[in-house]
Design an enzyme around this catalytic site. Structure first.
Site, PDB file in Angstrom:
ATOM      1  CG  ASN A  10      -1.689   1.224   1.447  1.00 54.39           C
ATOM      2  OD1 ASN A  10      -1.778   2.058   0.541  1.00 54.39           O
ATOM      3  ND2 ASN A  10      -2.272   1.377   2.627  1.00 54.39           N
ATOM      4  CE  LYS A  12      -0.019   3.194   4.768  1.00 56.80           C
ATOM      5  NZ  LYS A  12       0.040   3.273   6.215  1.00 56.80           N
ATOM      6  CG  HIS A  96      -5.709   1.793   5.245  1.00 56.83           C
ATOM      7  ND1 HIS A  96      -5.277   2.742   6.131  1.00 56.83           N
ATOM      8  CD2 HIS A  96      -4.695   0.903   5.110  1.00 56.83           C
ATOM      9  CE1 HIS A  96      -4.039   2.448   6.510  1.00 56.83           C
ATOM     10  NE2 HIS A  96      -3.664   1.326   5.904  1.00 56.83           N
ATOM     11  CD  GLU A  98      -2.765   5.381   6.879  1.00 51.49           C
ATOM     12  OE1 GLU A  98      -2.752   5.479   5.638  1.00 51.49           O
ATOM     13  OE2 GLU A  98      -1.832   4.837   7.523  1.00 51.49           O
ATOM     14  CD  GLU A 168      -3.408  -2.759   7.269  1.00 53.48           C
ATOM     15  OE1 GLU A 168      -2.291  -2.954   6.792  1.00 53.48           O
ATOM     16  OE2 GLU A 168      -4.083  -1.750   7.018  1.00 53.48           O
ATOM     17  N   GLY A 174       2.588   1.780  10.945  1.00 51.59           N
ATOM     18  CA  GLY A 174       3.580   2.849  10.850  1.00 51.59           C
ATOM     19  C   GLY A 174       4.284   3.160  12.161  1.00 51.59           C
ATOM     20  CB  SER A 214       5.241  -2.282  12.027  1.00 51.69           C
ATOM     21  OG  SER A 214       4.829  -0.967  12.370  1.00 51.69           O
TER      22      SER A 214
END
Ligand code: PGA
Length: 251
Positions: A10, A12, A96, A98, A168, A174, A214
């Protein structure tokens, strides 16, 4: 394990068109000999046609990071399933964290997007995961149950044959803090069991459940040894062709 692993990148909001083509070309070259793993990269919308061209005839598949649930209409700035397909995308990441966190994505819009993707023949990657606060409060499984159940609610099981689920944990994205093997094992088993109840036992046996958060070349092998982990959704470590290739070739 009969499920074919999927390692998905991904990207992003990173990489311009030329940068995306360059990285995609390097990944495709380095992974030309990979036979037993599906590989996917998801660049920004505007890079899709360019990257599709760079990946033509290679084993690397193309995905998008989001879509709008309507197929066309007065929705300024949005992109539909048909548009993604025409641009060369085969997969689409949906829900996702985010998008849930910064763009008001809800389980309801996720459900509409899953329907649209499934209906139009895009392979949906449904992202689910608890926040730190939800885990601390003991609500991990409640949260995941709602995200999965609402996400696939009333979708015809025959339209979900290509569904991929990505677990996730938000606190692992991250941050450099990967979930421990026992945590991942526990959640992936729970998710497969849940998919059996909410969709069908048959589909649950075949659906690929990815871990994300991660993932890097140093932890991928341990993750892939967990029985119900069928691959990974990789963010930061997918931006570098060499590092991503190491993850793809985790053996
Ligand atoms: P990360 O991101 O690998 O950088 O933690 C994963 C993701 O957001 O899909």
């Amino acid at each position: 394990m009969t499920r074919r692993p999927l390692i998905a990148g991904n990207w992003k909001m990173f990489k311009t068109g030329p940068e995306a083509v360059d990285t995609a070309t390097h990944i495709a070259k380095a992974c030309a000999d990979v036979r037993d793993v599906d590989i996917m990269i998801a660049p920004a919308y505007v890079c899709l046609p360019l990257v599709a061209e760079a990946l033509a005839g290679t084993p690397v598949h193309l995905g998008a990071q989001n879509l709008h649930f309507e197929n066309q209409g007065a929705f300024t700035g949005e992109i539909s399933a048909d548009m993604l397909k025409a641009a060369g995308a085969e997969y689409v990441i949906i829900g996702h964290s985010e998008r849930r966190q910064y763009f008001d994505e809800t389980d309801e819009t996720v459900n509409k997007k899953i329907r649209s993707a499934a209906d139009k023949g895009l392979k949906p990657i449904l992202c689910v995961g608890e926040t730190d606060a939800q885990r601390e409060a003991g609500n991990t499984f409640l949260t995941l149950d709602k995200q999965v159940s609402d996400g696939v609610n009333s979708v015809d099981p025959k339209d979900l044959q290509d569904l991929v689920v990505a677990y996730e944990p938000v606190w692992a994205i991250g941050t450099g803090h990967t979930a421990g093997p026992d945590q991942v094992d526990e959640v992936h088993r729970f998710l497969r069991d849940l998919l059996g109840k909410r969709i069908s036992p048959d589909l649950a046996r075949n659906v690929r459940i990815l871990y994300g958060g991660s993932v890097n070349p140093g932890n991928i092998r341990e993750l892939m040894c967990i029985q119900d982990v069928d691959g990974a959704l990789v963010g930061g470590a997918s931006l570098d062709a060499k590092i991503f290739t190491q993850i793809v070739k985790f053996d």
